[in-house]
Scaffold this motif. Structure first.
Motif, PDB file in Angstrom:
ATOM      1  N   ILE A  55       0.858  -1.178   0.000  1.00 23.25           N
ATOM      2  CA  ILE A  55       0.000   0.000   0.000  1.00 23.25           C
ATOM      3  C   ILE A  55       0.902   1.238   0.000  1.00 23.25           C
ATOM      4  CG2 ILE A  55      -1.794   1.259   1.265  1.00 23.25           C
ATOM      5  CD1 ILE A  55      -2.807  -1.403   0.301  1.00 23.25           C
ATOM      6  N   VAL A  56       0.648   2.142  -0.938  1.00 24.84           N
ATOM      7  CA  VAL A  56       1.470   3.357  -0.996  1.00 24.84           C
ATOM      8  C   VAL A  56       0.587   4.595  -1.090  1.00 24.84           C
ATOM      9  CG1 VAL A  56       3.488   2.301  -2.060  1.00 24.84           C
ATOM     10  CG2 VAL A  56       1.645   3.152  -3.506  1.00 24.84           C
ATOM     11  N   LYS A  57       1.180   5.730  -0.759  1.00 20.56           N
ATOM     12  CA  LYS A  57       0.482   7.005  -0.935  1.00 20.56           C
ATOM     13  C   LYS A  57       0.451   7.332  -2.425  1.00 20.56           C
ATOM     14  CE  LYS A  57      -0.194   8.952   3.299  1.00 20.56           C
ATOM     15  NZ  LYS A  57      -1.331   8.086   3.678  1.00 20.56           N
ATOM     16  N   GLY A  58      -0.603   8.044  -2.837  1.00 21.98           N
ATOM     17  CA  GLY A  58      -0.730   8.449  -4.229  1.00 21.98           C
ATOM     18  C   GLY A  58       0.485   9.236  -4.704  1.00 21.98           C
ATOM     19  N   SER A  59       1.037  10.066  -3.807  1.00 18.93           N
ATOM     20  CA  SER A  59       2.198  10.880  -4.187  1.00 18.93           C
ATOM     21  C   SER A  59       3.399   9.995  -4.537  1.00 18.93           C
ATOM     22  CB  SER A  59       2.561  11.827  -3.042  1.00 18.93           C
ATOM     23  OG  SER A  59       2.745  11.101  -1.850  1.00 18.93           O
ATOM     24  N   VAL A  60       3.569   8.904  -3.784  1.00 14.12           N
ATOM     25  CA  VAL A  60       4.670   7.974  -4.052  1.00 14.12           C
ATOM     26  C   VAL A  60       4.459   7.278  -5.394  1.00 14.12           C
ATOM     27  CG1 VAL A  60       5.838   5.876  -3.244  1.00 14.12           C
ATOM     28  CG2 VAL A  60       5.044   7.577  -1.594  1.00 14.12           C
ATOM     29  N   LEU A  61       3.200   6.858  -5.608  1.00  9.07           N
ATOM     30  CA  LEU A  61       2.853   6.180  -6.850  1.00  9.07           C
ATOM     31  C   LEU A  61       3.158   7.076  -8.052  1.00  9.07           C
ATOM     32  CD1 LEU A  61       1.448   3.371  -7.269  1.00  9.07           C
ATOM     33  CD2 LEU A  61      -0.568   4.669  -7.902  1.00  9.07           C
ATOM     34  N   LEU A  62       2.760   8.338  -7.933  1.00  6.57           N
ATOM     35  CA  LEU A  62       2.978   9.295  -9.031  1.00  6.57           C
ATOM     36  C   LEU A  62       4.470   9.462  -9.306  1.00  6.57           C
ATOM     37  CD1 LEU A  62       1.778  11.352 -11.033  1.00  6.57           C
ATOM     38  CD2 LEU A  62       2.068  13.082  -9.263  1.00  6.57           C
ATOM     39  N   THR A  63       5.255   9.639  -8.242  1.00  4.10           N
ATOM     40  CA  THR A  63       6.707   9.809  -8.399  1.00  4.10           C
ATOM     41  C   THR A  63       7.309   8.599  -9.122  1.00  4.10           C
ATOM     42  OG1 THR A  63       6.658  10.907  -6.251  1.00  4.10           O
ATOM     43  CG2 THR A  63       8.825  10.387  -7.161  1.00  4.10           C
ATOM     44  N   ASP A  64       6.867   7.407  -8.719  1.00  2.00           N
ATOM     45  CA  ASP A  64       7.413   6.195  -9.323  1.00  2.00           C
ATOM     46  C   ASP A  64       7.011   6.073 -10.790  1.00  2.00           C
ATOM     47  OD1 ASP A  64       8.507   5.670  -6.929  1.00  2.00           O
ATOM     48  OD2 ASP A  64       7.115   4.091  -6.334  1.00  2.00           O
ATOM     49  N   ILE A  65       5.753   6.423 -11.068  1.00  2.00           N
ATOM     50  CA  ILE A  65       5.288   6.338 -12.450  1.00  2.00           C
ATOM     51  C   ILE A  65       6.077   7.303 -13.331  1.00  2.00           C
ATOM     52  CG2 ILE A  65       3.337   6.845 -13.966  1.00  2.00           C
ATOM     53  CD1 ILE A  65       1.519   5.775 -11.699  1.00  2.00           C
ATOM     54  N   LEU A  66       6.302   8.518 -12.814  1.00  2.17           N
ATOM     55  CA  LEU A  66       7.046   9.513 -13.591  1.00  2.17           C
ATOM     56  C   LEU A  66       8.483   9.049 -13.820  1.00  2.17           C
ATOM     57  CD1 LEU A  66       5.785  12.932 -12.193  1.00  2.17           C
ATOM     58  CD2 LEU A  66       5.040  11.643 -14.201  1.00  2.17           C
ATOM     59  N   ALA A  67       9.059   8.400 -12.822  1.00  2.00           N
ATOM     60  CA  ALA A  67      10.430   7.896 -12.975  1.00  2.00           C
ATOM     61  C   ALA A  67      10.489   6.818 -14.049  1.00  2.00           C
ATOM     62  CB  ALA A  67      10.933   7.348 -11.649  1.00  2.00           C
TER      63      ALA A  67
END
Lengths: 138, 235
Positions: free
Chosen positions: B139-151
């Motif tokens: 389970i992750v925060k949306g902000s973490v998910l976004l950062t990972d997707i952008l990377a």
């Protein structure tokens, strides 16, 4: 007196992947004699000197693929470790399969290492000093 | 089943049209009543049995499709890898002797191979995603998910990709959402026709559900489509 370099047997059904190993050996100046088998059946014949093949010098360093026709790498390992004449072979897996079941099965059959084909470079780099400095079974 | 003293034909027709199984006017014989109830329950049993068979077939064909997608993607990877190896050797062996334009073409060829490799990998990931969804994942925060997707995506600098406060704060299962948003954002970039672009991720609470939105300013004027299932469209 320097001992003779250990022979390398590449067990691989893909012609290109075999070529890739040979090319990487050449580039790394690995001069060991190499032999090629296209599946487990042919490899066992070459190791034992059966099926019209002349036996390879023992021990052999084997680079072994898993997914192959007729006999896959894991089944070949089963037979290899059962056979007193060739069970000392040093085996490195070289495969595209990173599946945990395959890795587990390979190490249970005492392989010396397990490399994905994308890491052929590091494997060859490691093999060069290994072939030269390692004491192999007599 | 209507049991009524009303013998109004119009009402009867209306009721039957509305989905009433049968219409029995009082007074009626017990025998007729029994036969009609039996008939209705038999019909119902048949429907349930048929539905179960249909569901079974559907599940099986879904599984077959998943297995087929997996096997296809898996089997295509090996020859593709060989093609890449050969292209790489040509590249290495022809340094300085190859026509510059051919060298460029060779480079483009390898880029396409990489792209196809990625598609196949995505397909493999997708066909194993169903399982991953069922398992208790990270389970992750949306902000973490976004950062990972952008990377992972490395979007062109001309694109701004933002997520709302609500999206960034929300805790969510990494799989399959990472894959879904990755595909949606990638599609938005790929099919964008402008020099610059803006993509926004948002989430709204709708009763017990969350409604995720991926919005971009690409073609088809301003799109505001919740494309939850568009990962499927590429299979």
């Amino acid at each position: 007196m320097p001992e003779k370099n250990i022979d390398v047997l590449i067990v691989e059904d893909s012609e290109i992947d075999t070529m890739a190993v040979l090319r990487a050996f050449r580039k790394a100046d690995i001069t060991n004699a190499t032999h090629q088998a296209c599946d487990g059946v042919e490899a066992l014949d070459m190791l034992r000197g059966t099926g019209g093949k002349s036996a390879l010098p023992q021990p052999c360093l084997i680079l072994l693929d898993i997914n192959m026709p007729r006999m896959d790498g894991i089944s070949m390992l089963d037979e290899l470790r059962e056979d007193d004449g060739i069970k000392d072979s040093i085996v490195f897996m070289l495969t595209t399969s990173g599946h945990t079941v395959d890795r587990k099965a390979a190490y249970e059959r005492n392989v010396a290492g397990y490399f994905l084909k994308e890491n052929l470079g590091p494997l060859v780099e490691m093999l060069k000093p290994y072939c030269q400095g390692n004491e192999f079974p007599v | 089943m209507m049991l009524t003293a009303k013998t109004d034909d119009q009402l009867k027709m209306e009721m039957l049209r509305e989905g009433v199984g049968d219409y029995l006017a009082k007074p009626f014989s017990m025998e007729e009543f029994r036969v009609k109830v039996e008939r209705l329950t038999a019909q119902r049993r048949r429907t349930i049995a048929e539905r179960a068979i249909l569901l079974q077939k559907l599940l099986k064909s879904n599984q077959d499709l998943e297995r087929f997608a997996y096997a296809t993607a898996h089997d295509l990877r090996s020859p593709l890898r060989s093609i890449d190896i050969l292209a790489q050797w040509v590249e290495e062996d022809s340094v300085g002797t190859l026509h510059p334009q051919s060298a460029e073409h060779l480079q483009k060829l390898r880029q396409q191979i990489k792209r196809m490799e990625k598609l196949l990998r995505d397909m493999l990931d997708y066909s194993t995603m169903e399982q991953a969804t069922d398992e208790a994942g990270e389970i992750v925060k949306g902000s973490v998910l976004l950062t990972d997707i952008l990377a992972l995506l490395a979007p062109p600098a001309e694109f701004t990709i933002n997520a709302s406060e609500a999206f960034q704060r929300l805790s969510m299962p990494r799989m399959p959402l990472q894959q879904i948003f990755y595909n949606l954002v990638q599609n938005a970039i790929r099919h964008h026709d402008g020099e610059t672009g803006r993509i926004e991720l948002d989430v709204e609470v709708d009763g017990p559900r969350y409604v995720f939105t991926v919005r971009d300013d690409g073609p088809e004027s301003i799109r505001n489509i919740t494309r939850k299932f568009s990962t499927c469209s590429r299979l």
